[in-house]
Structure formats: C-alpha cells, structure tokens
Motif scaffolding. Sequence first.
Motif, short mmCIF file in Angstrom:
data_model
loop_
_atom_site.label_atom_id
_atom_site.label_comp_id
_atom_site.label_asym_id
_atom_site.label_seq_id
_atom_site.Cartn_x
_atom_site.Cartn_y
_atom_site.Cartn_z
N THR A 112 34.48 28.15 32.15
CA THR A 112 34.54 28.15 30.69
C THR A 112 35.25 29.39 30.16
O THR A 112 34.97 30.51 30.60
CB THR A 112 33.12 28.09 30.09
N SER A 113 36.16 29.15 29.21
CA SER A 113 36.89 30.21 28.55
C SER A 113 36.66 30.10 27.05
O SER A 113 36.54 29.00 26.51
CB SER A 113 38.39 30.10 28.85
N LEU A 114 36.62 31.24 26.36
CA LEU A 114 36.47 31.25 24.91
C LEU A 114 37.71 31.88 24.28
O LEU A 114 38.22 32.90 24.76
CB LEU A 114 35.25 32.07 24.49
N VAL A 144 30.29 33.17 30.13
CA VAL A 144 31.61 32.59 30.40
C VAL A 144 32.38 33.50 31.35
O VAL A 144 32.10 34.69 31.47
CB VAL A 144 32.41 32.38 29.10
N GLY A 145 33.39 32.90 32.01
CA GLY A 145 34.17 33.67 32.97
C GLY A 145 35.51 34.14 32.46
O GLY A 145 36.21 34.88 33.16
N HIS A 146 35.88 33.73 31.25
CA HIS A 146 37.22 34.05 30.75
C HIS A 146 37.18 34.21 29.24
O HIS A 146 36.49 33.45 28.55
CB HIS A 146 38.18 32.92 31.14
N GLY A 199 32.84 43.70 33.21
CA GLY A 199 33.26 42.99 34.42
C GLY A 199 34.43 42.06 34.26
O GLY A 199 34.78 41.32 35.18
N PHE A 200 35.07 42.07 33.08
CA PHE A 200 36.26 41.26 32.86
C PHE A 200 37.50 42.13 33.09
O PHE A 200 37.62 43.21 32.49
CB PHE A 200 36.33 40.74 31.42
N ALA A 201 38.41 41.67 33.92
CA ALA A 201 39.65 42.40 34.14
C ALA A 201 40.74 41.84 33.24
O ALA A 201 40.93 40.61 33.17
CB ALA A 201 40.09 42.29 35.60
#
Length: 373
Positions: free
Chosen positions: A156-158, A184-186, A232-234
């Motif tokens: 899932t991306s927002l 979410v991951g993105h 933790g998001f690059a």
Amino acid sequence: MEDRPVEQGIYVHLPFCRVKCSYCAFAVSTDLRLEDAYGDALLREIELRTRPRASADSLFWGGGTPSRSSFQWLSRIDGALRSRFDLAPSAEVTLEANPEDLTPAAIEQWRQLGVNRLSIGVQSFQDSELIPLGRIHGRARALSAVELAVASGLRTSLDLILGLPGQTAESFGSTLQTAIDSGVGHLSMYMLDLEPESALAGRVSRGATRLPEEDTTSEIYLEAVERVSAAGFAQYEISNFARPGEESRHNLRYWQREVYAGFGVGAHSFDGSVRRGNIRNVRDYIDRLAAGRDPVEMLDPIGEGELRRERIFLSLRRVPGIEYPDLLNWTDGRGAAWCERGIEEGWLRITGSRVAFTPRGFLLSSELLSELF
C-alpha cells in the motif's frame, strides 16, 4: 540464439471520477455513461498497438479513478492485456484508488485481477484541507480505507500533497504522522502544482483562495524528509519514499528511461527512442478508435541533445544521482563549475564518483537543471 524479449511496463488510463477535484488538470471525465464506449475503444487500441506476446513485468491502472471503474470492464481489459502481453508471474500490478471506493469486496475483486499493490489518493488527513479540493472522502473515511488496505496484505502506498490551501507545518505534520503510523510501505509526497486551467488555479488568481507561502511549503518538505527517514522510509526520488523493498517498480521504469506502453486517453508510451502521447479528450479518443484511427497525437523522436537532457534530468530526480564523468560528458564539460558551486552551496552532494541533489537541491531542481542547458 534468440534475443531475450525486452521487459516493459504497461499503463492503462481509466479516466472516470465521481467529481473533478479543484486542482486536477488530468484527462478525466465524470460521465460514467461513457464507460462502455470508452472500454470498447480501449480494447481496440490494445489490439491496434500491440504485437502478441510482448513481455511485461509491471502493470499500472491509473486515472482518473480506476477504483471507480466496474469490475466487468477491469476484467475485460485485463484479459485483453494478458492475451497480448506475457505478464511475468512476479509482475507488480498497481491500482490507483480513492478512499471512498475501498471495501473488502472491491479489494477481493482487484486481487482476482492480480493486483498486488494499491496506491491510495488520500492527499491529506485534515478535513479542512480536503474540502477546498473537492475531495469526496474525509479524514474518517481515509483512515478506515488505509486500515483496510494494509490489513488486506496488499502493498500500500499513500499520496499526500504539500502546499494545500490552509495547510500549515503543524497540519501537515499531523497528516504525515498518521501516514507513518498506518503501516503503509510507501509514501508519495507531491508539491501542489496548479495547472492554469484548473478550478483551484482560477480561485487563487482571483484572490478567493490563498496558498501557503513558498518558503513555508519548502520547510514543510525538508522537515518531512527528515521525519520519514527517521521512521524507516528511504527517499529514492524527489517525491517518493519507501520502506525496504517497497519501491514502485513501475514508476522507477519512467525515471530509468525504460520501455513502457500506455493505453487510454492521455496515456504516454516510450519505446526507447520515441515518446508517444494519446489525445486528451475522452469523446475524441472514443470517436477516433471507433473510426479505426490511431489515438496518438504526439510523436516525439528523441534526438541526441534531448537524450542527454533526459539522462541528466531523470538521473538527478533520483537519490543515487548521476556519475560525475557522465555529467561532464553530457554537458560538454559545463557541469564541472555547476557541481563545484552546488557542493559549496549545499544543494549537491558527492558520494564516490556520483553527484546527487540534497533535499534542498530537490526543491530547486527545475531551476538548477535549466542552468545546464
């Protein structure tokens, strides 16, 4: 030995929306009565413009609002694509969705089509910021939709927008923390880009609506980059941030100048040397294909000069940047002084042999890149 087929991406544009948002200048329609005629036209274009058994490893259902389209048409279009393309079993299949369309039944139907990634147009978790945009959903519906998407197991991306009317550092900070905490991951964080023909642009030009000061929005962006990194998001592109392994394969294809085929009104394609763009009016698109005519209205062969500019521009959109020798070669040496100034002023960084924008450089990238050409 036969050459291995070139892997490509597929983009399908589904233009139908419940309402047209005030900032939108995309090729969209709110007239769902056109769905059958549009679907027929899309099937004709797929047959007209593809050779059988082309190889693909990403499929992106974009819009408009693909989640607004009926499962019947999604299924028919998906079947036509799979009859013409060898879609890899591991392919990334993304569907753009608005919060109001997410239900357990809808997610299950999309999963049947191979969808393994959802891109949700939240834009903001603040009701006061959503209302001027004409968005149908509010904070509560957005929260429940994101929770449902994450619980489904689909990647899932927002999408979030910076620079909205009434937005402050505090309000965006709250939206961002909600997004980070959602699981979410993105995240895609876009600066509000007002096209002149949009309704919101008209309100701003008349003084009926005020946007945040540019310096305020810039500081919001810089703080957001730090916060998502700490969470933790690059960052891997100007506007895109991902947890490990959650990067958008399809969008990376655009920035890496890889091959993709676009179908539908306003869709673009790239075969490695020529860019094509379809007509942007929905009714004209339908009429052209009903008459057996190609919907392409823009054909742009990439010459040597444009190739150099694209390589520089697209490389520097991404966090890894560009090899310094390539930058010098593609600018006939003019990039040396530019790099020296950028490093001294803090909008460029150099790591090993690579040059890349810093977050502050990303904010000025359009202006700075124009100095090279």
